[in-house]
Design a protein around this motif. Structure first.
Motif, mmCIF file in Angstrom:
data_model
loop_
_atom_site.group_PDB
_atom_site.id
_atom_site.type_symbol
_atom_site.label_atom_id
_atom_site.label_comp_id
_atom_site.label_asym_id
_atom_site.label_seq_id
_atom_site.Cartn_x
_atom_site.Cartn_y
_atom_site.Cartn_z
ATOM 1 N N LYS A 154 0.856 -1.183 0.000
ATOM 2 C CA LYS A 154 0.000 0.000 0.000
ATOM 3 C C LYS A 154 0.891 1.232 0.000
ATOM 4 C CE LYS A 154 -3.800 -2.139 2.603
ATOM 5 N NZ LYS A 154 -4.627 -2.061 3.844
ATOM 6 N N VAL A 155 0.501 2.223 -0.803
ATOM 7 C CA VAL A 155 1.251 3.495 -0.785
ATOM 8 C C VAL A 155 0.275 4.636 -0.529
ATOM 9 C CG1 VAL A 155 3.063 2.663 -2.323
ATOM 10 C CG2 VAL A 155 1.087 3.845 -3.283
ATOM 11 N N ASP A 156 0.777 5.642 0.138
ATOM 12 C CA ASP A 156 -0.028 6.815 0.483
ATOM 13 C C ASP A 156 0.429 7.988 -0.381
ATOM 14 O OD1 ASP A 156 -1.482 8.853 1.610
ATOM 15 O OD2 ASP A 156 -0.519 8.768 3.570
ATOM 16 N N THR A 157 -0.443 8.450 -1.288
ATOM 17 C CA THR A 157 -0.101 9.555 -2.190
ATOM 18 C C THR A 157 -0.610 10.903 -1.675
ATOM 19 O OG1 THR A 157 -2.121 9.270 -3.491
ATOM 20 C CG2 THR A 157 -0.182 8.009 -4.184
ATOM 21 N N SER A 158 -1.196 10.928 -0.497
ATOM 22 C CA SER A 158 -1.792 12.167 0.008
ATOM 23 C C SER A 158 -0.730 13.106 0.549
ATOM 24 C CB SER A 158 -2.821 11.858 1.092
ATOM 25 O OG SER A 158 -2.192 11.293 2.234
ATOM 26 N N THR A 159 -1.072 14.399 0.567
ATOM 27 C CA THR A 159 -0.164 15.406 1.077
ATOM 28 C C THR A 159 -0.970 16.592 1.571
ATOM 29 O OG1 THR A 159 1.836 16.686 0.562
ATOM 30 C CG2 THR A 159 0.130 16.599 -1.137
ATOM 31 N N ALA A 208 6.676 4.017 0.481
ATOM 32 C CA ALA A 208 5.263 3.833 0.811
ATOM 33 C C ALA A 208 4.527 5.149 1.010
ATOM 34 C CB ALA A 208 5.128 2.965 2.064
ATOM 35 N N SER A 209 5.247 6.272 1.050
ATOM 36 C CA SER A 209 4.605 7.570 1.228
ATOM 37 C C SER A 209 5.478 8.632 0.579
ATOM 38 C CB SER A 209 4.403 7.900 2.705
ATOM 39 O OG SER A 209 5.654 8.103 3.344
ATOM 40 N N GLU A 211 6.550 11.261 1.925
ATOM 41 C CA GLU A 211 7.570 11.720 2.878
ATOM 42 C C GLU A 211 8.846 10.890 2.783
ATOM 43 O OE1 GLU A 211 4.342 11.433 3.550
ATOM 44 O OE2 GLU A 211 3.978 13.586 3.743
ATOM 45 N N GLU A 212 8.748 9.660 2.275
ATOM 46 C CA GLU A 212 9.929 8.806 2.154
ATOM 47 C C GLU A 212 10.789 9.159 0.951
ATOM 48 O OE1 GLU A 212 8.987 4.658 2.303
ATOM 49 O OE2 GLU A 212 7.631 4.876 4.016
#
Length: 411
Positions: free
Chosen positions: A86-91, A389-390, A392-393
């Protein structure tokens, strides 16, 4: 090798016929796998003058070509053995959320590309959970954009015009409509020399000349839509006739300065972002003045040709002011991988203009939805292949900017 008579049952197991899609628009859009595919469809379906206005840039179009080449020259450096199921594309950007690290950039004369115009863009952005930016030279009013995207994030891009009261009135209307961010654009003292438009005789509204009549024969649907829908309504201008250059020069003022920035800051209750920044020194001065963000941009290559490449400028600006203000970037973004590379190099956000318009011209609101979906899919896939995964990484360690253009030493 021993051969045998083909087994009919085995052959039937290999047969897989898809049910034909009878909806022509849906069929076209489903066949588009990249923004370039949408561009090809848009070119077939849009009159030459309108398509070239979108597709072209200033003079020799060197700035745009260099910006796109800069993204093509990215080398990625993936990690391994990390869980990216799962990856989080939100910001968050300029005080609010976005489900993806890109939003829709301001574009002028948008209903000339396709009659749904900004309404399609705002609605699609709202559905995707990303911001939409309305241009001062947009062809849908501030209030109608708000109606098309009532619960999403709407931003307004401002040209400070010769008649200051017009600009101040737009600021007040955008605030009253609940727009949360104002983009003060500073790279347009005059209109750039957009030679495709001059050669095409492109004007607002488009004129029925011998060449446009011939173009009509190949694209009757576009003219039918144009002639049977609401007359163009600009977000600001009361004068709507003339060539594009004349309209731009009417809207822009070469005398704007930092006093105008202060005046707008005093009027605007939301986030104030300066768009069109092209060097480190100006970035530092704006950060010291306390602006909420800057957009590194050469206006999609449509103003000064041979201008700085925003993606190449990004690392230096981030080092100088990245801790003091939020930095976004536009110009040349045609792939979700371009977005990921920008975030890795320190941008907080990116804006897409032509990529959205190609979708609009290819299929109206559905085409914009398709453009956003293509970019989102590419963002997710690139992140997974980099094994982050995000957002921020992402760090500069994930990207090398390969350089073709290296300045000569000054001696």
């Amino acid at each position: 090798m021993k051969r045998q008579v083909p087994n009919v049952r085995e052959i039937l197991e290999l047969v897989s016929f898809k049910k034909p899609e009878l909806n022509g628009r849906k069929r076209r859009l489903e066949s588009a796998l990249t923004i370039e595919d949408l561009r090809a469809i848009a070119k077939r379906r849009t009159p030459k003058a309108a398509f070239d206005y979108t597709d072209g840039s200033a003079e020799g179009e060197i700035s745009l070509a260099r910006a796109r080449q800069a993204f093509a020259d990215v080398e990625f450096h993936p990690s391994i053995l990390r869980d990216v199921s799962k990856v989080d594309t939100s910001t968050t950007i300029f005080g609010g959320p976005s489900s993806l690290p890109f939003g829709i950039a301001p574009t002028g004369f948008t209903r000339l590309m396709q009659t749904e115009g900004e309404t399609a863009g705002a609605g699609a952005a709202g559905a995707a959970g990303i911001p939409f930016t309305l241009s001062t030279l947009g062809t849908t009013s501030i209030e109608h954009v708000k109606a098309a995207n009532p619960t999403g994030r709407n931003w307004f891009q401002l040209y400070v015009m010769r008649q200051r009261d017009i600009s101040y009135g737009l600021v007040e209307r955008a605030a009253a409509a609940g727009f949360d961010t104002l983009m003060f654009t500073v790279d347009t003292p005059i209109a750039g020399a957009r030679l495709r438009d001059k050669r095409n005789g492109f004007s607002i509204p488009p004129q029925l000349t011998a060449s446009t009549v011939l173009d009509t024969l190949a694209r009757p649907w576009w003219w039918f839509d144009f002639l049977t829908t609401t007359k163009l309504e600009f977000a600001s201008l009361t004068e709507t006739g003339g060539t594009v250059g004349e309209l731009l020069d009417y809207a822009m003022d070469p005398s704007i300065d930092y006093d105008d920035l202060a005046e707008i800051r005093a009027l605007w209750p939301g986030k104030l972002v300066v768009k069109g920044v092209q060097n480190v020194a100006d970035s530092r001065r704006l950060a010291d003045l306390g602006v909420d963000g800057i957009v590194l941009s050469n206006h999609g290559g449509r103003q000064l040709d041979r201008a700085p490449i925003p993606f190449h400028l990004l690392p230096e600006v981030v080092r100088e002011v990245g801790r003091d203000t939020e930095i976004a970037i536009d110009t040349g973004i045609m792939n979700g991988a371009d977005v990921v590379a920008s975030i890795a190099m320190g941008a907080r956000f990116t804006l897409v203009g032509r990529a959205y318009l190609y979708g609009l011209m290819a299929g109206g609101r559905q085409g914009v939805d398709r453009a956003i979906a293509i970019l989102a899919d590419q963002v997710v896939r690139t992140m997974k292949l980099l094994e982050v995964a995000s957002l921020e990484e992402l760090t500069p360690a994930h990207v090398t900017q390969l350089e073709r253009l290296v300045p000569r030493a000054r001696g």
